[in-house]
Design a protein around this motif. Structure first.
Motif, PDB file in Angstrom:
ATOM      1  N   THR A 197      -0.313   4.661  13.436  1.00 28.57           N
ATOM      2  CA  THR A 197       0.264   6.009  13.499  1.00 28.57           C
ATOM      3  C   THR A 197      -0.769   7.078  13.812  1.00 28.57           C
ATOM      4  O   THR A 197      -0.422   8.160  14.278  1.00 28.57           O
ATOM      5  N   GLN A 198      -2.036   6.780  13.530  1.00 29.65           N
ATOM      6  CA  GLN A 198      -3.138   7.728  13.718  1.00 29.65           C
ATOM      7  C   GLN A 198      -2.923   9.040  12.962  1.00 29.65           C
ATOM      8  O   GLN A 198      -3.414  10.092  13.362  1.00 29.65           O
ATOM      9  N   GLU A 199      -2.177   8.940  11.862  1.00 31.31           N
ATOM     10  CA  GLU A 199      -2.063  10.081  10.955  1.00 31.31           C
ATOM     11  C   GLU A 199      -3.391  10.257  10.222  1.00 31.31           C
ATOM     12  O   GLU A 199      -4.164   9.305  10.074  1.00 31.31           O
ATOM     13  N   PRO A 200      -3.668  11.473   9.754  1.00 35.90           N
ATOM     14  CA  PRO A 200      -4.958  11.700   9.101  1.00 35.90           C
ATOM     15  C   PRO A 200      -5.105  10.916   7.804  1.00 35.90           C
ATOM     16  O   PRO A 200      -4.146  10.749   7.049  1.00 35.90           O
ATOM     17  N   LEU A 201      -6.315  10.440   7.573  1.00 36.98           N
ATOM     18  CA  LEU A 201      -6.667   9.783   6.318  1.00 36.98           C
ATOM     19  C   LEU A 201      -7.284  10.844   5.415  1.00 36.98           C
ATOM     20  O   LEU A 201      -8.391  11.312   5.668  1.00 36.98           O
ATOM     21  N   THR A 202      -6.552  11.231   4.377  1.00 42.21           N
ATOM     22  CA  THR A 202      -6.988  12.329   3.517  1.00 42.21           C
ATOM     23  C   THR A 202      -7.200  11.842   2.090  1.00 42.21           C
ATOM     24  O   THR A 202      -6.705  10.789   1.694  1.00 42.21           O
ATOM     25  N   HIS A 203      -7.915  12.649   1.318  1.00 39.06           N
ATOM     26  CA  HIS A 203      -8.112  12.332  -0.101  1.00 39.06           C
ATOM     27  C   HIS A 203      -6.780  12.366  -0.840  1.00 39.06           C
ATOM     28  O   HIS A 203      -6.550  11.552  -1.756  1.00 39.06           O
ATOM     29  N   ASP A 204      -5.900  13.276  -0.467  1.00 42.90           N
ATOM     30  CA  ASP A 204      -4.586  13.350  -1.110  1.00 42.90           C
ATOM     31  C   ASP A 204      -3.793  12.065  -0.872  1.00 42.90           C
ATOM     32  O   ASP A 204      -3.127  11.565  -1.777  1.00 42.90           O
ATOM     33  N   TYR A 205      -3.889  11.528   0.329  1.00 44.49           N
ATOM     34  CA  TYR A 205      -3.185  10.276   0.639  1.00 44.49           C
ATOM     35  C   TYR A 205      -3.722   9.140  -0.224  1.00 44.49           C
ATOM     36  O   TYR A 205      -2.952   8.322  -0.740  1.00 44.49           O
ATOM     37  N   ILE A 206      -5.037   9.104  -0.400  1.00 46.42           N
ATOM     38  CA  ILE A 206      -5.646   8.077  -1.238  1.00 46.42           C
ATOM     39  C   ILE A 206      -5.160   8.215  -2.679  1.00 46.42           C
ATOM     40  O   ILE A 206      -4.836   7.221  -3.342  1.00 46.42           O
ATOM     41  N   ASP A 207      -5.082   9.440  -3.184  1.00 47.29           N
ATOM     42  CA  ASP A 207      -4.613   9.653  -4.559  1.00 47.29           C
ATOM     43  C   ASP A 207      -3.178   9.167  -4.727  1.00 47.29           C
ATOM     44  O   ASP A 207      -2.839   8.536  -5.732  1.00 47.29           O
ATOM     45  N   ARG A 208      -2.330   9.453  -3.741  1.00 42.92           N
ATOM     46  CA  ARG A 208      -0.939   8.999  -3.817  1.00 42.92           C
ATOM     47  C   ARG A 208      -0.856   7.479  -3.772  1.00 42.92           C
ATOM     48  O   ARG A 208      -0.081   6.861  -4.518  1.00 42.92           O
ATOM     49  N   LEU A 209      -1.648   6.878  -2.933  1.00 45.02           N
ATOM     50  CA  LEU A 209      -1.660   5.424  -2.811  1.00 45.02           C
ATOM     51  C   LEU A 209      -2.139   4.767  -4.105  1.00 45.02           C
ATOM     52  O   LEU A 209      -1.526   3.803  -4.592  1.00 45.02           O
ATOM     53  N   ILE A 210      -3.201   5.297  -4.681  1.00 42.43           N
ATOM     54  CA  ILE A 210      -3.753   4.715  -5.907  1.00 42.43           C
ATOM     55  C   ILE A 210      -2.791   4.885  -7.073  1.00 42.43           C
ATOM     56  O   ILE A 210      -2.610   3.964  -7.878  1.00 42.43           O
ATOM     57  N   ARG A 211      -2.140   6.044  -7.164  1.00 44.91           N
ATOM     58  CA  ARG A 211      -1.170   6.245  -8.243  1.00 44.91           C
ATOM     59  C   ARG A 211      -0.044   5.225  -8.142  1.00 44.91           C
ATOM     60  O   ARG A 211       0.369   4.635  -9.142  1.00 44.91           O
ATOM     61  N   ALA A 212       0.449   5.011  -6.931  1.00 45.25           N
ATOM     62  CA  ALA A 212       1.554   4.070  -6.745  1.00 45.25           C
ATOM     63  C   ALA A 212       1.126   2.651  -7.088  1.00 45.25           C
ATOM     64  O   ALA A 212       1.865   1.902  -7.742  1.00 45.25           O
ATOM     65  N   LEU A 213      -0.078   2.263  -6.668  1.00 50.32           N
ATOM     66  CA  LEU A 213      -0.534   0.900  -6.914  1.00 50.32           C
ATOM     67  C   LEU A 213      -0.827   0.652  -8.387  1.00 50.32           C
ATOM     68  O   LEU A 213      -0.345  -0.324  -8.972  1.00 50.32           O
ATOM     69  N   PHE A 214      -1.596   1.530  -9.011  1.00 48.85           N
ATOM     70  CA  PHE A 214      -2.014   1.269 -10.383  1.00 48.85           C
ATOM     71  C   PHE A 214      -0.880   1.440 -11.383  1.00 48.85           C
ATOM     72  O   PHE A 214      -0.951   0.906 -12.490  1.00 48.85           O
TER      73      PHE A 214
END
Length: 202
Positions: free
Chosen positions: A169-186
């Motif tokens: 998709t070439q969407e931006p990789l942001t710190h906010d995206y990482i936080d959302r991903l980690i919250r969902a996983l953990f």
């Protein structure tokens, strides 16, 4: 005494790798050629071919010669913080030149060249995978994660979205995206109360 011939060979190798990186950034990997790299480095093309049998393997070495800033996990006792620290470093690395665009081209080449794919896995992807799994395994042994959680699946869930955004998709990789991903996983990896005990308390 150091072997002067070995020293000269190492210096020449470094010059060739720098030339490959410079050209890849200027014209893109698709237009990169052994001949152009040799000319930029001031050596004959046979000098390049003696070291690398293909432009893909040359490009692999050139990209992996770049400093990644360190992507090893610390163990502070807080697995969420430790994983986030490395993932933030990774997205910062992938999200800007020179590493990001060059790594995209390298992964693309790996889809067509089995030698490049095998070397990329062996030298970069597998060590990163092993380091992440070791950190998750340690947290699991310490009771920070559910004892039945699939760590291999956890790694796929952590890394897959990054590659999807980077390559598809070439969407931006942001710190906010990482936080959302980690919250969902953990949330799914956290220890859960025993079902029997939960049922008995109703």
């Amino acid at each position: 005494m150091p072997d002067s011939r070995a020293t000269r060979s190492d210096e020449r190798t470094g010059t060739i790798l720098r030339a490959a990186l410079e050209l890849a950034r200027e014209v893109g990997y698709a237009k990169l050629s052994i001949e152009a790299v040799a000319a930029r480095a001031g050596v004959g093309k046979h000098t390049v071919y003696r070291r690398w049998s293909s432009r893909g393997l040359l490009f692999l070495d050139a990209v992996l010669s770049l400093d990644t800033g360190g992507l090893a996990h610390r163990d502070t006792g807080d697995v969420v913080a430790d994983v986030r620290e490395v993932m933030v470093k990774a997205v910062d690395l992938l999200g800007r030149p020179p590493w990001g665009p060059l790594y995209q081209d390298l992964v693309g080449e790996a889809q067509h060249d089995p030698e490049v794919a095998a070397a990329l896995n062996r030298r970069f992807i597998e060590p990163q995978t092993a380091d992440t799994l070791a950190r998750l395994r340690s947290a699991k042994e310490q009771g920070q994660l559910a004892p039945d959680f699939d760590l291999d699946l956890a790694f796929d869930i952590l890394s897959g979205p990054l590659y999807f955004r980077l390559l598809i998709t070439q969407e931006p990789l942001t710190h906010d995206y990482i936080d959302r991903l980690i919250r969902a996983l953990f949330a799914g990896m956290s220890p859960r109360p025993d079902n029997a005990a939960a049922n008995g308390s109703r």
